[in-house]
Design a protein around this motif. Structure first.
Motif, short mmCIF file in Angstrom:
data_model
loop_
_atom_site.label_atom_id
_atom_site.label_comp_id
_atom_site.label_asym_id
_atom_site.label_seq_id
_atom_site.Cartn_x
_atom_site.Cartn_y
_atom_site.Cartn_z
N VAL A 184 0.86 -1.19 0.00
CA VAL A 184 0.00 0.00 0.00
C VAL A 184 0.89 1.24 0.00
O VAL A 184 1.69 1.46 0.92
CB VAL A 184 -0.93 0.01 1.22
N ALA A 185 0.75 2.06 -1.06
CA ALA A 185 1.60 3.23 -1.24
C ALA A 185 0.94 4.52 -0.83
O ALA A 185 1.61 5.50 -0.48
CB ALA A 185 2.04 3.32 -2.71
N ASP A 186 -0.41 4.55 -0.86
CA ASP A 186 -1.13 5.79 -0.52
C ASP A 186 -2.57 5.43 -0.16
O ASP A 186 -3.10 4.40 -0.60
CB ASP A 186 -1.09 6.78 -1.68
N VAL A 187 -3.19 6.29 0.62
CA VAL A 187 -4.60 6.14 0.99
C VAL A 187 -5.28 7.48 0.82
O VAL A 187 -4.65 8.53 0.90
CB VAL A 187 -4.76 5.63 2.43
N PHE A 188 -6.58 7.45 0.57
CA PHE A 188 -7.33 8.70 0.45
C PHE A 188 -7.79 9.20 1.82
O PHE A 188 -7.65 10.38 2.13
CB PHE A 188 -8.54 8.50 -0.47
N ASP A 189 -8.32 8.30 2.62
CA ASP A 189 -8.89 8.67 3.91
C ASP A 189 -7.86 8.48 5.02
O ASP A 189 -7.20 7.44 5.11
CB ASP A 189 -10.12 7.80 4.20
N GLN A 190 -7.74 9.46 5.88
CA GLN A 190 -6.74 9.41 6.94
C GLN A 190 -6.96 8.25 7.91
O GLN A 190 -6.01 7.73 8.49
CB GLN A 190 -6.72 10.73 7.71
N GLU A 191 -8.22 7.82 8.08
CA GLU A 191 -8.47 6.70 9.00
C GLU A 191 -7.87 5.39 8.48
O GLU A 191 -7.77 4.39 9.22
CB GLU A 191 -9.97 6.51 9.25
#
Length: 332
Positions: A66-73
Protein backbone atom coordinates in the motif's frame (compact mmCIF):
# COMPACT_ATOMS: atom_id res chain seq x y z
CA UNK A 1 4.19 5.22 -13.95
CA UNK A 2 4.95 2.41 -16.41
CA UNK A 3 2.20 0.09 -17.56
CA UNK A 4 1.27 -2.47 -20.21
CA UNK A 5 -1.42 -0.80 -22.31
CA UNK A 6 -3.72 -2.57 -24.75
CA UNK A 7 -4.87 -0.02 -27.32
CA UNK A 8 -7.09 -2.18 -29.49
CA UNK A 9 -8.40 -5.62 -30.36
CA UNK A 10 -5.78 -8.23 -31.28
CA UNK A 11 -2.92 -5.79 -30.75
CA UNK A 12 0.31 -6.21 -28.82
CA UNK A 13 0.72 -4.63 -25.40
CA UNK A 14 2.58 -1.34 -25.38
CA UNK A 15 4.87 -0.80 -22.40
CA UNK A 16 4.76 2.93 -21.80
CA UNK A 17 4.44 5.81 -19.37
CA UNK A 18 0.89 6.62 -18.21
CA UNK A 19 -0.65 8.77 -15.48
CA UNK A 20 -0.63 7.38 -11.97
CA UNK A 21 -4.18 6.71 -10.68
CA UNK A 22 -5.86 9.48 -8.68
CA UNK A 23 -7.57 8.27 -5.53
CA UNK A 24 -11.16 8.94 -4.52
CA UNK A 25 -12.86 8.44 -1.17
CA UNK A 26 -12.55 4.88 0.10
CA UNK A 27 -9.70 3.92 -2.24
CA UNK A 28 -6.07 2.95 -1.74
CA UNK A 29 -3.10 2.94 -4.09
CA UNK A 30 -1.13 -0.30 -4.29
CA UNK A 31 2.43 -0.44 -5.58
CA UNK A 32 2.34 -3.65 -7.60
CA UNK A 33 5.10 -6.16 -6.94
CA UNK A 34 3.63 -8.99 -9.02
CA UNK A 35 0.58 -9.58 -11.24
CA UNK A 36 -0.64 -12.69 -13.02
CA UNK A 37 -2.38 -13.57 -16.27
CA UNK A 38 -5.80 -15.15 -16.61
CA UNK A 39 -7.62 -16.55 -19.61
CA UNK A 40 -9.85 -13.47 -19.26
CA UNK A 41 -6.93 -11.27 -20.39
CA UNK A 42 -6.52 -13.42 -23.49
CA UNK A 43 -10.19 -13.14 -24.46
CA UNK A 44 -10.17 -9.36 -23.94
CA UNK A 45 -7.07 -9.06 -26.13
CA UNK A 46 -8.81 -11.12 -28.84
CA UNK A 47 -11.85 -8.82 -28.61
CA UNK A 48 -14.09 -11.70 -27.50
CA UNK A 49 -15.28 -10.33 -24.17
CA UNK A 50 -18.23 -8.19 -23.12
CA UNK A 51 -17.85 -4.47 -22.40
CA UNK A 52 -14.62 -3.90 -24.29
CA UNK A 53 -12.97 -0.48 -24.03
CA UNK A 54 -9.62 0.80 -25.23
CA UNK A 55 -7.07 1.83 -24.22
CA UNK A 56 -7.09 -0.40 -21.13
CA UNK A 57 -4.58 -1.73 -18.61
CA UNK A 58 -5.46 -5.39 -18.11
CA UNK A 59 -4.70 -7.56 -15.09
CA UNK A 60 -7.11 -8.75 -12.42
CA UNK A 61 -4.61 -10.36 -10.06
CA UNK A 62 -1.96 -8.56 -8.08
CA UNK A 63 -0.01 -8.29 -4.86
CA UNK A 64 2.04 -5.42 -3.56
CA UNK A 65 2.48 -2.73 -0.95
CA UNK A 66 0.00 0.00 0.00
CA UNK A 67 1.60 3.23 -1.24
CA UNK A 68 -1.13 5.79 -0.52
CA UNK A 69 -4.60 6.14 0.99
CA UNK A 70 -7.33 8.70 0.45
CA UNK A 71 -8.89 8.67 3.91
CA UNK A 72 -6.74 9.41 6.94
CA UNK A 73 -8.47 6.70 9.00
CA UNK A 74 -6.81 4.20 6.63
CA UNK A 75 -3.34 5.60 7.20
CA UNK A 76 -2.42 2.51 9.24
CA UNK A 77 -2.54 0.52 5.99
CA UNK A 78 0.49 2.29 4.49
CA UNK A 79 3.38 -0.03 3.66
CA UNK A 80 1.31 -3.17 4.36
CA UNK A 81 1.97 -6.15 2.09
CA UNK A 82 -1.35 -7.01 0.49
CA UNK A 83 -3.15 -9.26 -1.94
CA UNK A 84 -5.97 -7.76 -4.04
CA UNK A 85 -9.48 -9.18 -4.37
CA UNK A 86 -10.39 -8.39 -8.02
CA UNK A 87 -14.11 -8.95 -7.42
CA UNK A 88 -15.40 -5.36 -7.20
CA UNK A 89 -18.80 -4.26 -5.83
CA UNK A 90 -20.14 -7.78 -5.24
CA UNK A 91 -23.15 -6.62 -3.23
CA UNK A 92 -24.92 -7.98 -0.17
CA UNK A 93 -26.17 -11.36 -1.48
CA UNK A 94 -23.83 -14.34 -1.05
CA UNK A 95 -25.61 -16.23 -3.83
CA UNK A 96 -24.98 -13.87 -6.73
CA UNK A 97 -23.33 -10.59 -7.68
CA UNK A 98 -24.98 -7.16 -7.81
CA UNK A 99 -25.71 -5.17 -10.97
CA UNK A 100 -22.73 -2.96 -10.10
CA UNK A 101 -20.33 -5.91 -10.00
CA UNK A 102 -17.25 -5.89 -12.21
CA UNK A 103 -13.79 -7.40 -12.29
CA UNK A 104 -10.58 -5.43 -11.96
CA UNK A 105 -8.85 -5.04 -15.33
CA UNK A 106 -11.97 -4.11 -17.34
CA UNK A 107 -13.68 -1.68 -17.17
CA UNK A 108 -11.32 -0.31 -14.48
CA UNK A 109 -7.59 -0.31 -15.20
CA UNK A 110 -5.91 -3.33 -13.68
CA UNK A 111 -2.68 -4.65 -12.25
CA UNK A 112 -0.35 -4.76 -15.28
CA UNK A 113 1.20 -1.51 -14.07
CA UNK A 114 3.44 -0.10 -11.37
CA UNK A 115 0.39 1.15 -9.42
CA UNK A 116 -3.30 0.33 -9.25
CA UNK A 117 -6.15 1.88 -7.24
CA UNK A 118 -8.78 -0.32 -5.59
CA UNK A 119 -11.47 0.07 -2.91
CA UNK A 120 -9.98 -0.33 0.56
CA UNK A 121 -12.24 -3.34 1.23
CA UNK A 122 -10.58 -5.17 -1.68
CA UNK A 123 -7.14 -5.41 -0.10
CA UNK A 124 -6.18 -8.13 2.36
CA UNK A 125 -2.99 -8.88 4.21
CA UNK A 126 -0.75 -11.14 2.18
CA UNK A 127 -0.33 -14.59 3.76
CA UNK A 128 3.10 -14.52 5.40
CA UNK A 129 4.26 -17.82 3.91
CA UNK A 130 3.71 -16.62 0.33
CA UNK A 131 6.03 -14.54 -1.82
CA UNK A 132 4.58 -11.65 -3.83
CA UNK A 133 4.76 -13.83 -6.96
CA UNK A 134 2.83 -16.66 -5.28
CA UNK A 135 0.24 -14.29 -3.81
CA UNK A 136 -0.36 -12.64 -7.20
CA UNK A 137 -1.02 -16.05 -8.73
CA UNK A 138 -4.02 -16.77 -6.53
CA UNK A 139 -6.99 -14.37 -6.83
CA UNK A 140 -9.10 -14.82 -9.98
CA UNK A 141 -8.44 -18.49 -10.73
CA UNK A 142 -8.01 -19.51 -7.11
CA UNK A 143 -11.18 -17.78 -6.03
CA UNK A 144 -13.28 -19.15 -8.88
CA UNK A 145 -12.24 -22.75 -8.17
CA UNK A 146 -12.64 -22.29 -4.39
CA UNK A 147 -16.22 -21.04 -4.77
CA UNK A 148 -16.99 -23.86 -7.22
CA UNK A 149 -15.73 -26.55 -4.85
CA UNK A 150 -16.90 -25.28 -1.49
CA UNK A 151 -19.61 -22.60 -1.79
CA UNK A 152 -21.38 -24.35 -4.67
CA UNK A 153 -20.50 -28.07 -4.60
CA UNK A 154 -20.18 -28.25 -0.78
CA UNK A 155 -17.23 -30.63 -1.16
CA UNK A 156 -16.73 -33.09 1.70
CA UNK A 157 -13.69 -35.07 2.77
CA UNK A 158 -13.50 -38.45 1.07
CA UNK A 159 -15.65 -37.57 -1.95
CA UNK A 160 -14.56 -38.37 -5.50
CA UNK A 161 -13.80 -35.26 -7.56
CA UNK A 162 -13.19 -34.91 -11.30
CA UNK A 163 -11.41 -31.75 -12.45
CA UNK A 164 -11.60 -31.12 -16.19
CA UNK A 165 -8.63 -29.68 -18.07
CA UNK A 166 -5.62 -30.08 -15.78
CA UNK A 167 -3.01 -27.42 -16.45
CA UNK A 168 -5.23 -24.34 -16.57
CA UNK A 169 -4.99 -21.94 -13.64
CA UNK A 170 -8.46 -22.69 -12.27
CA UNK A 171 -7.98 -26.43 -12.63
CA UNK A 172 -4.58 -26.39 -10.95
CA UNK A 173 -6.01 -24.52 -7.97
CA UNK A 174 -9.00 -26.87 -7.85
CA UNK A 175 -6.57 -29.80 -7.54
CA UNK A 176 -4.70 -28.08 -4.70
CA UNK A 177 -7.89 -27.15 -2.81
CA UNK A 178 -9.57 -30.54 -3.25
CA UNK A 179 -6.48 -32.52 -2.22
CA UNK A 180 -6.02 -30.31 0.86
CA UNK A 181 -9.69 -30.93 1.76
CA UNK A 182 -9.15 -34.69 1.70
CA UNK A 183 -10.99 -35.51 -1.54
CA UNK A 184 -10.07 -38.23 -4.05
CA UNK A 185 -9.05 -36.23 -7.10
CA UNK A 186 -9.00 -37.32 -10.76
CA UNK A 187 -8.38 -35.14 -13.81
CA UNK A 188 -8.75 -34.96 -17.55
CA UNK A 189 -6.15 -33.28 -19.75
CA UNK A 190 -5.00 -32.96 -23.33
CA UNK A 191 -1.66 -34.68 -22.72
CA UNK A 192 0.03 -37.18 -20.43
CA UNK A 193 2.58 -34.68 -19.13
CA UNK A 194 -0.11 -32.55 -17.50
CA UNK A 195 -1.73 -35.61 -15.97
CA UNK A 196 1.62 -36.57 -14.43
CA UNK A 197 2.03 -33.00 -13.13
CA UNK A 198 -1.45 -33.20 -11.57
CA UNK A 199 -0.51 -36.49 -9.87
CA UNK A 200 2.51 -34.77 -8.32
CA UNK A 201 0.04 -32.30 -6.73
CA UNK A 202 -1.94 -35.17 -5.21
CA UNK A 203 -4.34 -36.25 -7.94
CA UNK A 204 -4.81 -40.02 -8.04
CA UNK A 205 -5.00 -40.45 -11.81
CA UNK A 206 -6.37 -38.99 -15.03
CA UNK A 207 -7.35 -39.58 -18.65
CA UNK A 208 -6.70 -37.79 -21.94
CA UNK A 209 -9.94 -36.22 -23.15
CA UNK A 210 -8.81 -36.45 -26.79
CA UNK A 211 -9.46 -40.20 -26.64
CA UNK A 212 -12.95 -41.11 -27.81
CA UNK A 213 -13.62 -43.42 -24.86
CA UNK A 214 -12.21 -41.20 -22.10
CA UNK A 215 -15.42 -41.45 -20.09
CA UNK A 216 -15.21 -45.25 -20.09
CA UNK A 217 -11.54 -45.04 -19.12
CA UNK A 218 -12.56 -43.01 -16.07
CA UNK A 219 -15.11 -45.64 -15.05
CA UNK A 220 -12.32 -48.23 -15.07
CA UNK A 221 -10.44 -46.12 -12.52
CA UNK A 222 -13.26 -45.08 -10.18
CA UNK A 223 -16.89 -46.12 -9.63
CA UNK A 224 -18.27 -42.60 -10.00
CA UNK A 225 -17.91 -38.96 -9.04
CA UNK A 226 -19.60 -36.86 -6.39
CA UNK A 227 -18.26 -33.52 -7.65
CA UNK A 228 -17.24 -32.47 -11.17
CA UNK A 229 -15.57 -29.12 -11.89
CA UNK A 230 -15.72 -28.06 -15.56
CA UNK A 231 -14.48 -24.80 -17.08
CA UNK A 232 -14.89 -25.72 -20.75
CA UNK A 233 -18.44 -27.01 -21.49
CA UNK A 234 -18.77 -28.22 -25.10
CA UNK A 235 -19.99 -31.63 -26.29
CA UNK A 236 -17.85 -33.48 -23.75
CA UNK A 237 -19.95 -32.05 -20.92
CA UNK A 238 -22.73 -34.56 -21.69
CA UNK A 239 -20.38 -37.45 -20.83
CA UNK A 240 -20.30 -36.33 -17.19
CA UNK A 241 -23.70 -37.96 -16.75
CA UNK A 242 -22.12 -41.35 -17.58
CA UNK A 243 -20.20 -41.42 -14.29
CA UNK A 244 -22.09 -39.28 -11.77
CA UNK A 245 -22.97 -40.75 -8.38
CA UNK A 246 -26.43 -40.14 -6.88
CA UNK A 247 -26.54 -36.63 -5.47
CA UNK A 248 -23.57 -35.47 -7.56
CA UNK A 249 -22.87 -31.78 -8.09
CA UNK A 250 -21.53 -30.56 -11.44
CA UNK A 251 -20.21 -26.99 -11.28
CA UNK A 252 -19.16 -25.07 -14.38
CA UNK A 253 -17.72 -21.67 -15.24
CA UNK A 254 -16.52 -20.45 -18.61
CA UNK A 255 -17.28 -22.07 -21.95
CA UNK A 256 -14.11 -22.22 -24.01
CA UNK A 257 -15.17 -25.48 -25.73
CA UNK A 258 -18.68 -24.30 -26.60
CA UNK A 259 -22.15 -24.24 -25.06
CA UNK A 260 -24.09 -26.76 -23.01
CA UNK A 261 -24.93 -29.80 -25.17
CA UNK A 262 -28.14 -31.83 -25.02
CA UNK A 263 -28.27 -33.67 -21.67
CA UNK A 264 -30.07 -36.82 -20.54
CA UNK A 265 -32.60 -35.31 -18.16
CA UNK A 266 -33.67 -38.71 -16.85
CA UNK A 267 -30.26 -39.26 -15.26
CA UNK A 268 -30.35 -35.76 -13.78
CA UNK A 269 -33.67 -36.18 -11.98
CA UNK A 270 -33.34 -39.87 -11.09
CA UNK A 271 -29.88 -39.46 -9.54
CA UNK A 272 -30.88 -36.03 -8.17
CA UNK A 273 -27.86 -34.40 -9.81
CA UNK A 274 -27.29 -30.66 -9.39
CA UNK A 275 -25.82 -28.64 -12.28
CA UNK A 276 -24.57 -25.32 -10.93
CA UNK A 277 -23.14 -22.23 -12.56
CA UNK A 278 -20.70 -19.94 -10.78
CA UNK A 279 -18.61 -16.86 -11.42
CA UNK A 280 -16.08 -15.11 -9.22
CA UNK A 281 -16.60 -14.79 -5.46
CA UNK A 282 -18.14 -12.82 -2.64
CA UNK A 283 -15.97 -11.05 -0.02
CA UNK A 284 -16.85 -13.87 2.36
CA UNK A 285 -15.47 -16.43 -0.10
CA UNK A 286 -12.23 -14.45 -0.35
CA UNK A 287 -11.80 -14.36 3.42
CA UNK A 288 -12.48 -18.09 3.66
CA UNK A 289 -10.00 -18.83 0.89
CA UNK A 290 -7.21 -16.92 2.66
CA UNK A 291 -7.95 -18.81 5.89
CA UNK A 292 -7.88 -22.11 3.96
CA UNK A 293 -4.52 -21.25 2.35
CA UNK A 294 -2.98 -20.31 5.69
CA UNK A 295 -4.43 -23.31 7.52
CA UNK A 296 -2.99 -25.75 4.97
CA UNK A 297 0.12 -23.64 4.15
CA UNK A 298 -0.61 -24.03 0.45
CA UNK A 299 1.75 -22.66 -2.20
CA UNK A 300 0.20 -22.01 -5.64
CA UNK A 301 1.79 -23.49 -8.75
CA UNK A 302 3.63 -20.89 -10.83
CA UNK A 303 4.57 -22.01 -14.33
CA UNK A 304 6.74 -19.06 -15.33
CA UNK A 305 7.69 -15.52 -14.34
CA UNK A 306 8.30 -12.58 -16.69
CA UNK A 307 9.14 -8.91 -16.16
CA UNK A 308 6.29 -6.46 -16.77
CA UNK A 309 7.93 -5.11 -19.93
CA UNK A 310 7.93 -8.65 -21.37
CA UNK A 311 4.18 -9.00 -21.14
CA UNK A 312 3.80 -9.89 -24.83
CA UNK A 313 6.02 -12.93 -24.38
CA UNK A 314 3.91 -14.01 -21.39
CA UNK A 315 0.71 -13.63 -23.41
CA UNK A 316 2.18 -15.75 -26.21
CA UNK A 317 2.76 -18.58 -23.73
CA UNK A 318 -0.88 -18.34 -22.61
CA UNK A 319 -2.13 -18.31 -26.21
CA UNK A 320 -0.32 -21.59 -26.85
CA UNK A 321 -1.74 -23.16 -23.64
CA UNK A 322 1.65 -24.68 -22.87
CA UNK A 323 1.68 -23.75 -19.18
CA UNK A 324 0.89 -25.78 -16.09
CA UNK A 325 -0.03 -23.29 -13.39
CA UNK A 326 0.06 -19.53 -13.45
CA UNK A 327 2.02 -17.05 -15.58
CA UNK A 328 3.20 -14.12 -13.44
CA UNK A 329 4.64 -10.68 -14.16
CA UNK A 330 7.00 -8.98 -11.74
CA UNK A 331 7.26 -5.22 -11.43
CA UNK A 332 10.58 -3.57 -10.57
Amino acid sequence: MKALVLEGKDQQFIYKEVDKPILSEGEVLVRIKAASFNRRDYWIKKGLYAGLKFPIILGSDGSGIVADVFDQENKHLLEQEVIINPSLHWGSNEGFQSKEFNILGLPENGTFAEFVKVPVENIHQKPAHLSFVEAAAIPLAGLTSYRALFSKAKLKKGENVLIVGAGAGTSTFAILWAVAAGANVYVTSGNEEKIEAAKKLGAIDGVIYKNEDWDQQLLQKVNGFDVIIDSALGEGFAKHLNYVNPGARIVFFGGTAGNLPALNGRIIFWKQVQILGTTMVSPNDFNNLLKFIEEHQIHPIVDSVYHLEDGNDAMELMENSDQFGKIVLTVS
